[in-house]
Structures are given as structure tokens and as C-alpha cells.
Design a protein around this motif. Sequence first.
Motif, mmCIF file in Angstrom:
data_model
loop_
_atom_site.group_PDB
_atom_site.id
_atom_site.type_symbol
_atom_site.label_atom_id
_atom_site.label_comp_id
_atom_site.label_asym_id
_atom_site.label_seq_id
_atom_site.Cartn_x
_atom_site.Cartn_y
_atom_site.Cartn_z
ATOM 1 N N VAL A 149 13.966 3.192 -2.778
ATOM 2 C CA VAL A 149 13.502 3.406 -4.149
ATOM 3 C C VAL A 149 12.931 4.816 -4.277
ATOM 4 N N LEU A 150 12.157 5.245 -3.274
ATOM 5 C CA LEU A 150 11.610 6.609 -3.260
ATOM 6 C C LEU A 150 12.743 7.628 -3.283
ATOM 7 N N LEU A 151 13.736 7.448 -2.414
ATOM 8 C CA LEU A 151 14.835 8.413 -2.339
ATOM 9 C C LEU A 151 15.630 8.474 -3.643
ATOM 10 N N PRO A 209 2.354 12.778 4.532
ATOM 11 C CA PRO A 209 0.964 12.303 4.582
ATOM 12 C C PRO A 209 0.869 10.771 4.534
ATOM 13 N N ILE A 210 1.752 10.154 3.788
ATOM 14 C CA ILE A 210 1.746 8.688 3.705
ATOM 15 C C ILE A 210 2.156 8.098 5.053
ATOM 16 N N PHE A 211 3.202 8.644 5.661
ATOM 17 C CA PHE A 211 3.639 8.159 6.969
ATOM 18 C C PHE A 211 2.572 8.389 8.025
ATOM 19 N N LYS A 212 1.941 9.551 7.996
ATOM 20 C CA LYS A 212 0.908 9.844 8.999
ATOM 21 C C LYS A 212 -0.287 8.902 8.844
ATOM 22 N N LYS A 213 -0.651 8.611 7.617
ATOM 23 C CA LYS A 213 -1.783 7.711 7.377
ATOM 24 C C LYS A 213 -1.506 6.324 7.960
ATOM 25 N N HIS A 214 -0.277 5.876 7.885
ATOM 26 C CA HIS A 214 0.087 4.518 8.301
ATOM 27 C C HIS A 214 0.981 4.502 9.546
ATOM 28 N N GLU A 215 1.069 5.621 10.259
ATOM 29 C CA GLU A 215 2.059 5.732 11.326
ATOM 30 C C GLU A 215 1.928 4.655 12.396
ATOM 31 N N ASP A 216 0.730 4.291 12.753
ATOM 32 C CA ASP A 216 0.546 3.268 13.786
ATOM 33 C C ASP A 216 1.264 1.980 13.402
ATOM 34 N N LYS A 217 1.022 1.520 12.190
ATOM 35 C CA LYS A 217 1.645 0.272 11.754
ATOM 36 C C LYS A 217 3.132 0.445 11.471
ATOM 37 N N GLU A 244 0.831 -1.203 0.000
ATOM 38 C CA GLU A 244 0.000 0.000 0.000
ATOM 39 C C GLU A 244 0.872 1.262 0.000
ATOM 40 N N VAL A 245 1.916 1.286 0.820
ATOM 41 C CA VAL A 245 2.818 2.441 0.857
ATOM 42 C C VAL A 245 3.518 2.606 -0.490
ATOM 43 N N ARG A 246 3.946 1.501 -1.078
ATOM 44 C CA ARG A 246 4.615 1.561 -2.387
ATOM 45 C C ARG A 246 3.680 2.163 -3.446
ATOM 46 N N ARG A 247 2.420 1.747 -3.431
ATOM 47 C CA ARG A 247 1.440 2.292 -4.379
ATOM 48 C C ARG A 247 1.258 3.790 -4.172
ATOM 49 N N GLU A 248 1.115 4.197 -2.914
ATOM 50 C CA GLU A 248 0.897 5.609 -2.614
ATOM 51 C C GLU A 248 2.125 6.452 -2.973
ATOM 52 N N VAL A 249 3.311 5.945 -2.688
ATOM 53 C CA VAL A 249 4.538 6.659 -3.038
ATOM 54 C C VAL A 249 4.652 6.793 -4.550
ATOM 55 N N THR A 250 4.361 5.724 -5.273
ATOM 56 C CA THR A 250 4.414 5.762 -6.739
ATOM 57 C C THR A 250 3.450 6.810 -7.279
ATOM 58 N N ASP A 251 2.234 6.878 -6.729
ATOM 59 C CA ASP A 251 1.270 7.898 -7.154
ATOM 60 C C ASP A 251 1.813 9.304 -6.923
#
Length: 195
Positions: free
Chosen positions: A129-131, A98-106, A68-75
Motif C-alpha cells: 500500500v505504501l509503495l 526511520p519507521i523500520f529502524k524504530k521497529h527493526e527488532d520486531k 502501528e507501522v501502518r499509522r506511522e506510514v500514513t502520517d
Amino acid sequence: MKKQPEVTAATRKKLMDAFWNVYKEKAIDKISIAEITSITGNNRGTFYNYFKDIYEVLEQIENDLIEEVRREVTDVLNNHNFEENPRDIDCLYSMSMPIFKKHEDKIFTLLGKNGDPKFTGKFRESFQVLLMRFWNLPEQMEHLDYLMEYAYSAMIGLMTKWFENGNDLTDDEFFKMAQGLVANGVFGFLAKSDR
């Protein structure tokens, strides 16, 4: 009679959610299947219809999160104008936050004291890969592995500390501090704050 796919998916999700709620508070070796099934109201047989053990539940949660994070980062990267903001650290944090905050708990639970070391490695790979894409770095760059390790460790370390501290800084305060540390290092940051 076969169960409806939506019932199967709902039961699987219920087991995963119950596991997660326990895992946030306990190390995995202290969690039992009985504990999970007592929360969901299922029996052990139902658990074994979906997972071979609790480690498989954790692995599924980790894989789902990374995907899910990979998909969001790619977008986000596909919508970013790299020529307008080349290697801008503020931009990198504002894109990823925003991606980290959305998934921060996990994310931060899995990277924390009860976390899974295998997850840390898988997450590091995805984040690098993002960097590399954000900074437009060639794969053959000299010492790339050191650069990536430094950037990843610094960013994840700062965000993890911020999460552990209950997000005690505003987003702007956090961005400013992170930018100062990344751009100037600790001594540069200290010298700047002494003024």
C-alpha cells in the motif's frame, strides 16, 4: 472484585513482553506457557485470562506492530509532497527507514528464520500500500502484482540483510547501494562500481 483496567493492561503487556523476549531466541513450537509465566511471576490461569495459547500472543504482537507501522506510514505519506519527489527511491528509503529502524527488532525477527509466514503476507500487503501510494500506481496497472512483489522483496531483502549484518553500513552507504540496485539492477550496479 474487578481488576483496574490499567492493571489488566499491564499484566497483558508483561505477558506479551516475556513471550517476545523468548520468541526472539526460540521457534514458537519450542516455547511453553510455563516458560512465559515463570518470567512474569504469574500462573497459568492468569495467562489463560488473557490468551488462549502462545500463538494468540504472537498474533496480537503482529497485529499491534502492523497497525502501528501502518499509522506511522500514513502520517509520513500525508506529509509528503508527491509532486516534489515523484518516485524518488532515496526519498522512499529516507521516509521508510526511520519507521523500520524504530521497529527493526520486531519486524526483522518476524520476517526471519523463526518468523511467522502469516506475518510475512500481512506485512507485504501493508508495505505494498505504501509503495502504490508513493509511486502513484493505479490498482488496475498491468502486472502490478509482479512489480509490487519485486519492489517489496528487494527492499525488505536489503533491509533484512543490513539488520542481520548489524547495520554495518551507514544510512548514506545503505541508501546509495539500495538506490543503485533498484535503479540499475545488479549488472548496472556492478558496472558502476567497476569504474
